[in-house]
Design a protein around this motif. Sequence first.
Motif, PDB file in Angstrom:
ATOM      1  N   ILE A 106       0.851  -1.183   0.000  1.00 47.31           N
ATOM      2  CA  ILE A 106       0.000   0.000   0.000  1.00 47.31           C
ATOM      3  C   ILE A 106       0.888   1.234   0.000  1.00 47.31           C
ATOM      4  N   THR A 107       0.705   2.093  -0.984  1.00 49.51           N
ATOM      5  CA  THR A 107       1.492   3.316  -1.088  1.00 49.51           C
ATOM      6  C   THR A 107       1.029   4.326  -0.049  1.00 49.51           C
ATOM      7  N   PRO A 108       1.939   4.874   0.753  1.00 55.52           N
ATOM      8  CA  PRO A 108       1.534   5.903   1.717  1.00 55.52           C
ATOM      9  C   PRO A 108       0.860   7.081   1.015  1.00 55.52           C
ATOM     10  N   SER A 109      -0.175   7.621   1.621  1.00 48.69           N
ATOM     11  CA  SER A 109      -0.883   8.735   0.996  1.00 48.69           C
ATOM     12  C   SER A 109      -1.397   9.683   2.077  1.00 48.69           C
ATOM     13  N   HIS A 110      -1.849  10.840   1.625  1.00 50.91           N
ATOM     14  CA  HIS A 110      -2.410  11.827   2.549  1.00 50.91           C
ATOM     15  C   HIS A 110      -3.907  11.634   2.739  1.00 50.91           C
ATOM     16  N   ASP A 148      -1.235   3.825  -7.892  1.00 54.12           N
ATOM     17  CA  ASP A 148      -0.907   3.552  -6.501  1.00 54.12           C
ATOM     18  C   ASP A 148      -2.071   2.931  -5.746  1.00 54.12           C
ATOM     19  N   LEU A 149      -1.791   1.833  -5.058  1.00 57.47           N
ATOM     20  CA  LEU A 149      -2.771   1.240  -4.153  1.00 57.47           C
ATOM     21  C   LEU A 149      -2.709   2.026  -2.845  1.00 57.47           C
ATOM     22  N   VAL A 150      -3.756   2.803  -2.565  1.00 54.40           N
ATOM     23  CA  VAL A 150      -3.730   3.685  -1.399  1.00 54.40           C
ATOM     24  C   VAL A 150      -4.620   3.187  -0.264  1.00 54.40           C
ATOM     25  N   HIS A 151      -5.431   2.171  -0.546  1.00 59.02           N
ATOM     26  CA  HIS A 151      -6.263   1.575   0.503  1.00 59.02           C
ATOM     27  C   HIS A 151      -6.476   0.112   0.188  1.00 59.02           C
ATOM     28  N   PHE A 152      -6.315  -0.739   1.208  1.00 58.59           N
ATOM     29  CA  PHE A 152      -6.719  -2.140   1.103  1.00 58.59           C
ATOM     30  C   PHE A 152      -7.131  -2.613   2.485  1.00 58.59           C
ATOM     31  N   HIS A 153      -8.270  -3.284   2.545  1.00 55.66           N
ATOM     32  CA  HIS A 153      -8.748  -3.772   3.836  1.00 55.66           C
ATOM     33  C   HIS A 153      -9.580  -5.030   3.615  1.00 55.66           C
ATOM     34  N   ALA A 154      -9.430  -5.993   4.499  1.00 52.26           N
ATOM     35  CA  ALA A 154     -10.250  -7.205   4.477  1.00 52.26           C
ATOM     36  C   ALA A 154     -10.911  -7.365   5.831  1.00 52.26           C
ATOM     37  N   ALA A 155     -12.213  -7.611   5.827  1.00 48.46           N
ATOM     38  CA  ALA A 155     -12.973  -7.762   7.064  1.00 48.46           C
ATOM     39  C   ALA A 155     -13.798  -9.045   6.993  1.00 48.46           C
TER      40      ALA A 155
END
Length: 396
Positions: free
Chosen positions: A3-7, A38-45
């Motif tokens: 995940i690329t750091p982002s603002h 850029d992958l700026v968010h990834f989440h698994a729930a």
Amino acid sequence: MIITPSHYDFSAIAPAMQTYVDRKILSGVSSAILSGQDLVHFHAAGWADIENQIPLRHDHLFRVFSNTKLLTSMAIMQLIEQGKLGLDDPVEIYMPQLGQRQVLIPGATDISQTEAARSAITVRQLLTHTSGLSYGLLDHGSTIYKAYVERKVLNAFEPLSELINILEELPLSFHPGERWEYSIATDVLSRLVEVVSGDNFDVYLHAHILSRLGMNDTSFWVPPHKHERLTAYYAGTDPMNVLNRDLKRLEKSPYPEAFLKPIPRFSGGGGLVSSMHDMLALMRSFLPGGHAVLRPESIRLMMQNHLPAGWGIAFPGVGDVPGKGFGLGGAVTLRPGENDPADAEGEFEWGGIAGTHWWISPRHNIAGLLMTQRQMAFWHPYSFEFKKLAYAAMLK
């Protein structure tokens, strides 16, 4: 996944998606957002398998159903780029069985009540679901639905060539080019790929799209060594209530051992299994700077509305979807509706019936993905909420 750091502040997304899991509306859900490449968010729930308490991981596999349509449309666009097809070619040039069509007359109660088609079906009409074909999937009780079911149009155990033979004997729902109706057209396109290229559809996809994009987990069936990665499939206990809080496991849907062993039909309309990693590679191929398998002008053409002014899209039992047109393989947002972010104009999107969604905004150079496995979760409240939260975070 890196995940690329982002603002951007995506902190609202994880708890929102977790809520759908906690309420037992979804078993589990993965979400991802691209800003350019850029992958700026990834989440698994949640869970890949509730009964066996297997948490959802980034490498799990999903039945993507109608997400398959985007890849089929890309294959057609490649053949057009090569000069082997024309967008407005009559499809009967390549598949004579689909020439000299009959069309159901208005109010027909039997498929023998027809008149001659006023024009031929074109490749563009197949891509935009304006060909006159139906699906035998959503329009329960209609004359054409009964005919499609009786003749087993959606039979995974017959090859695509046999699908065309079956359709030869069936009338169209309406004259080509005169209406929009979600349909079996994309499966017809996958057979068209076979006829024009000389390859089986699975072979063509692997050679010209999947391998080129590194989509190594995308296929029409899951090999035995990957079986444990295939997520369980669920449905709500009340099919008419998308927010029903109870889930039941589906063991034999759409047929016993679906996606676990080879079958004769390589359905371009809904046959693929894929992963979040692979779908991200697909989305990146549509955004500037990505590893593309289509020319930029083809990508722009796919993401443009191809329906006449004043037209929209609608589904049986659901009704109109306000503000949507249709491109070559997905819907196009012409005017954001109540379920859309205010800045979604020009967005290209589609998904699968089990809750796998993608959207691309060429205007904002962003894309989003959702992966879950709940039957009838296409354009669902969870996907609307995710998209609004993503846009809110990125377009402040």
